[in-house]
Design a protein around this motif. Structure first.
Motif, PDB file in Angstrom:
ATOM      1  N   ARG A   1      14.034   8.421 -10.954  1.00 11.06           N
ATOM      2  CA  ARG A   1      13.297   7.194 -11.268  1.00 11.06           C
ATOM      3  C   ARG A   1      12.654   6.624 -10.011  1.00 11.06           C
ATOM      4  NH1 ARG A   1      17.018   3.323 -15.151  1.00 11.06           N
ATOM      5  NH2 ARG A   1      16.459   4.268 -17.169  1.00 11.06           N
ATOM      6  N   PHE A   2      11.503   5.967 -10.198  1.00  7.51           N
ATOM      7  CA  PHE A   2      10.846   5.342  -9.055  1.00  7.51           C
ATOM      8  C   PHE A   2      11.446   3.967  -8.748  1.00  7.51           C
ATOM      9  CE2 PHE A   2       7.353   3.152  -6.822  1.00  7.51           C
ATOM     10  CZ  PHE A   2       7.110   4.087  -5.822  1.00  7.51           C
ATOM     11  N   VAL A   3      12.249   3.446  -9.660  1.00  9.95           N
ATOM     12  CA  VAL A   3      12.812   2.099  -9.525  1.00  9.95           C
ATOM     13  C   VAL A   3      13.486   1.858  -8.165  1.00  9.95           C
ATOM     14  CG1 VAL A   3      14.465   0.433 -10.474  1.00  9.95           C
ATOM     15  CG2 VAL A   3      13.065   1.813 -12.010  1.00  9.95           C
ATOM     16  N   PRO A   4      14.315   2.767  -7.638  1.00 12.56           N
ATOM     17  CA  PRO A   4      14.962   2.502  -6.338  1.00 12.56           C
ATOM     18  C   PRO A   4      13.957   2.256  -5.211  1.00 12.56           C
ATOM     19  CG  PRO A   4      16.028   4.348  -7.434  1.00 12.56           C
ATOM     20  CD  PRO A   4      14.795   4.040  -8.222  1.00 12.56           C
ATOM     21  N   LEU A   5      12.897   3.047  -5.163  1.00  8.03           N
ATOM     22  CA  LEU A   5      11.879   2.855  -4.121  1.00  8.03           C
ATOM     23  C   LEU A   5      11.109   1.566  -4.347  1.00  8.03           C
ATOM     24  CD1 LEU A   5      10.535   6.518  -3.773  1.00  8.03           C
ATOM     25  CD2 LEU A   5      11.970   5.270  -2.149  1.00  8.03           C
ATOM     26  N   ASP A   6      10.807   1.290  -5.612  1.00 10.50           N
ATOM     27  CA  ASP A   6      10.122   0.054  -5.973  1.00 10.50           C
ATOM     28  C   ASP A   6      10.924  -1.146  -5.497  1.00 10.50           C
ATOM     29  OD1 ASP A   6       7.720  -0.673  -7.075  1.00 10.50           O
ATOM     30  OD2 ASP A   6       8.399  -0.684  -9.147  1.00 10.50           O
ATOM     31  N   SER A   7      12.207  -1.121  -5.783  1.00  8.75           N
ATOM     32  CA  SER A   7      13.090  -2.217  -5.398  1.00  8.75           C
ATOM     33  C   SER A   7      13.202  -2.336  -3.881  1.00  8.75           C
ATOM     34  CB  SER A   7      14.477  -2.002  -5.996  1.00  8.75           C
ATOM     35  OG  SER A   7      15.377  -2.966  -5.515  1.00  8.75           O
ATOM     36  N   ALA A   8      13.304  -1.197  -3.194  1.00 11.76           N
ATOM     37  CA  ALA A   8      13.440  -1.208  -1.733  1.00 11.76           C
ATOM     38  C   ALA A   8      12.228  -1.859  -1.071  1.00 11.76           C
ATOM     39  CB  ALA A   8      13.607   0.219  -1.213  1.00 11.76           C
TER      40      ALA A   8
ATOM     41  N   ASN B   1       0.822  -1.215   0.000  1.00 10.08           N
ATOM     42  CA  ASN B   1       0.000   0.000   0.000  1.00 10.08           C
ATOM     43  C   ASN B   1       0.855   1.264   0.000  1.00 10.08           C
ATOM     44  OD1 ASN B   1      -2.402  -1.456  -0.043  1.00 10.08           O
ATOM     45  ND2 ASN B   1      -2.575  -1.522   2.190  1.00 10.08           N
ATOM     46  N   ILE B   2       1.965   1.231   0.730  1.00  8.33           N
ATOM     47  CA  ILE B   2       2.877   2.375   0.706  1.00  8.33           C
ATOM     48  C   ILE B   2       3.471   2.525  -0.693  1.00  8.33           C
ATOM     49  CG2 ILE B   2       5.086   3.252   1.564  1.00  8.33           C
ATOM     50  CD1 ILE B   2       2.733   3.678   3.476  1.00  8.33           C
ATOM     51  N   ARG B   3       3.712   1.419  -1.371  1.00  5.21           N
ATOM     52  CA  ARG B   3       4.189   1.485  -2.752  1.00  5.21           C
ATOM     53  C   ARG B   3       3.171   2.239  -3.625  1.00  5.21           C
ATOM     54  NH1 ARG B   3       7.259  -2.439  -5.405  1.00  5.21           N
ATOM     55  NH2 ARG B   3       6.479  -4.104  -4.036  1.00  5.21           N
ATOM     56  N   TYR B   4       1.885   1.877  -3.484  1.00  4.14           N
ATOM     57  CA  TYR B   4       0.835   2.538  -4.271  1.00  4.14           C
ATOM     58  C   TYR B   4       0.780   4.037  -3.974  1.00  4.14           C
ATOM     59  CZ  TYR B   4      -0.953  -2.161  -5.330  1.00  4.14           C
ATOM     60  OH  TYR B   4      -1.089  -3.457  -5.755  1.00  4.14           O
ATOM     61  N   ILE B   5       0.957   4.375  -2.700  1.00  2.08           N
ATOM     62  CA  ILE B   5       0.903   5.782  -2.306  1.00  2.08           C
ATOM     63  C   ILE B   5       2.095   6.551  -2.883  1.00  2.08           C
ATOM     64  CG2 ILE B   5       1.131   7.352  -0.336  1.00  2.08           C
ATOM     65  CD1 ILE B   5      -0.571   5.378   1.285  1.00  2.08           C
ATOM     66  N   LEU B   6       3.298   6.026  -2.679  1.00  2.00           N
ATOM     67  CA  LEU B   6       4.499   6.716  -3.169  1.00  2.00           C
ATOM     68  C   LEU B   6       4.500   6.809  -4.694  1.00  2.00           C
ATOM     69  CD1 LEU B   6       7.278   5.245  -0.828  1.00  2.00           C
ATOM     70  CD2 LEU B   6       5.937   7.338  -0.550  1.00  2.00           C
ATOM     71  N   ARG B   7       4.121   5.712  -5.350  1.00  2.00           N
ATOM     72  CA  ARG B   7       4.082   5.735  -6.818  1.00  2.00           C
ATOM     73  C   ARG B   7       3.006   6.691  -7.313  1.00  2.00           C
ATOM     74  NH1 ARG B   7       2.925   0.200  -8.845  1.00  2.00           N
ATOM     75  NH2 ARG B   7       5.156  -0.235  -8.653  1.00  2.00           N
ATOM     76  N   GLY B   8       1.871   6.710  -6.609  1.00  2.00           N
ATOM     77  CA  GLY B   8       0.789   7.613  -6.988  1.00  2.00           C
ATOM     78  C   GLY B   8       1.203   9.065  -6.897  1.00  2.00           C
ATOM     79  N   LEU B   9       1.907   9.413  -5.812  1.00  2.00           N
ATOM     80  CA  LEU B   9       2.406  10.780  -5.656  1.00  2.00           C
ATOM     81  C   LEU B   9       3.438  11.096  -6.735  1.00  2.00           C
ATOM     82  CD1 LEU B   9       2.808  10.971  -1.766  1.00  2.00           C
ATOM     83  CD2 LEU B   9       1.027  12.037  -3.162  1.00  2.00           C
TER      84      LEU B   9
END
Length: 328
Positions: free
Chosen positions: A168-175, A99-107
């Motif tokens: 890029r969002f990739v680093p957060l996605d990977s984390a 869910n935090i992924r969805y929030i961060l990616r959404g922002l």
């Protein structure tokens, strides 16, 4: 508080009432949302979504289905033993990370709060209202700072520097993925092979994007050999043994490997494993509880896929291809 044997009985009772293949096929014959709503009314899910109009309130329909799943988990938490509660607490962290992924990616993508909340899957103490409060912050860095799970926060903070540097969002996605992979084996040993499979997929995704995978994946003996591969097919061929062969063999040797299909094969493999665990293991093994949650989550997700598919005018065959639970 009830015993775990009681939860085991309830779980089997609930799974015994899932929609039949005939009911699913009936839903799939709907040519529009109005017809689909009429079809839903003839199933056990009718009362759950009766207060929402499929045509004008489709996001609300999905939200009601997700809340239904969340309420099941919450009920099991309240009625479970202390060890069951601890297991459910840990299990809910997996959903919270998503869910935090969805929030961060959404922002990151500039989505509205309504769009972001529409992606979230509430569970246990992580309700919609919990995430609405989080969304009072519109800064990715602020949301990371507010995470109360210290381990999860460390993963995100370490990735944030790379995120700022590259855009890029990739680093957060990977984390987020790496955090999930770190806790899944603690939830159940049945996740161990799944974690290996997901790490292989991460390397494939990096190769597909043309980025260096070692920057985003924690190296292990199992995954290191794939880091220097130059194609997805080459990576999959490195794991052409044991249980991995059953999943990857249809894709090995192909010039263009559709990653979505590989990911679907991995998820279906794990769901079949949960189905076996649920049917075979004894009630005192809490893996049965996790298997029940995973099966129920997959069922609810399939129903949402049907609704989205009908709304998007996908054919019955196209929607069927996207279903996981109803392929078991």
């Amino acid at each position: 508080m009830f015993g775990d044997g009681y939860l085991y009985g309830r779980a089997h009772g609930i799974i015994g009432k899932v929609l039949t293949t005939n009911q699913i096929n009936f839903l799939l014959t709907s040519s529009n949302l109005k017809e689909l709503q009429a079809s839903f009314r003839q199933t056990q899910y009718g009362p759950i979504v009766q207060n929402a109009n499929f045509v004008t309130e489709m996001p609300k329909v999905a939200r009601l289905l997700k809340e239904y799943f969340a309420n099941i988990v919450s009920t099991f938490y309240v009625q479970g033993s202390q060890r069951a509660k601890e297991k459910i607490d840990l299990y809910s962290q997996k959903f919270h990370a998503e869910n935090i992924r969805y929030i961060l990616r959404g922002l990151y993508m500039g989505q509205s709060q309504e769009e972001i909340l529409g992606s979230i899957f509430p569970i246990a103490k992580y309700s919609y209202s919990f995430y609405e409060k989080i969304l009072h912050s519109t800064s990715i860095s602020e949301i990371i700072k507010k995470q109360t799970n210290s381990s999860f926060k460390i993963f995100l903070k370490q990735a944030y520097f790379e995120f700022e540097k590259t855009g890029r969002f990739v680093p957060l996605d990977s984390a987020i993925d790496q955090y999930e992979y770190s806790i899944l084996p603690e939830i159940s040993t049945e996740y161990k092979t799944y974690v290996n499979l997901k790490n292989i997929l991460w390397v494939c995704r990096c190769i597909d994007l043309g980025i260096l995978p070692y920057r985003y994946i924690k190296p292990t003996k199992f995954i290191t050999k794939a880091l220097d591969a130059t194609s997805v097919s080459e990576i999959l061929s490195m794991y052409n043994f044991g249980v991995y062969r059953k999943i990857f063999s249809p894709f090995i040797g192909k010039k263009d490997v559709p990653l979505h299909d590989v990911e679907f094969a991995v998820e279906f493999f794990q769901l079949k494993k949960w189905n076996k665990v649920f049917r075979i293991k004894p009630f005192y093994d809490l893996d049965v509880l996790i298997a029940f949650f995973e099966l129920k989550y997959a069922e609810v997700s399939d129903l949402i896929r049907i609704i989205v598919g009908v709304n998007s005018n996908f054919s019955q065959e196209e929607i069927e291809k996207s279903l996981l639970f109803y392929k078991l």
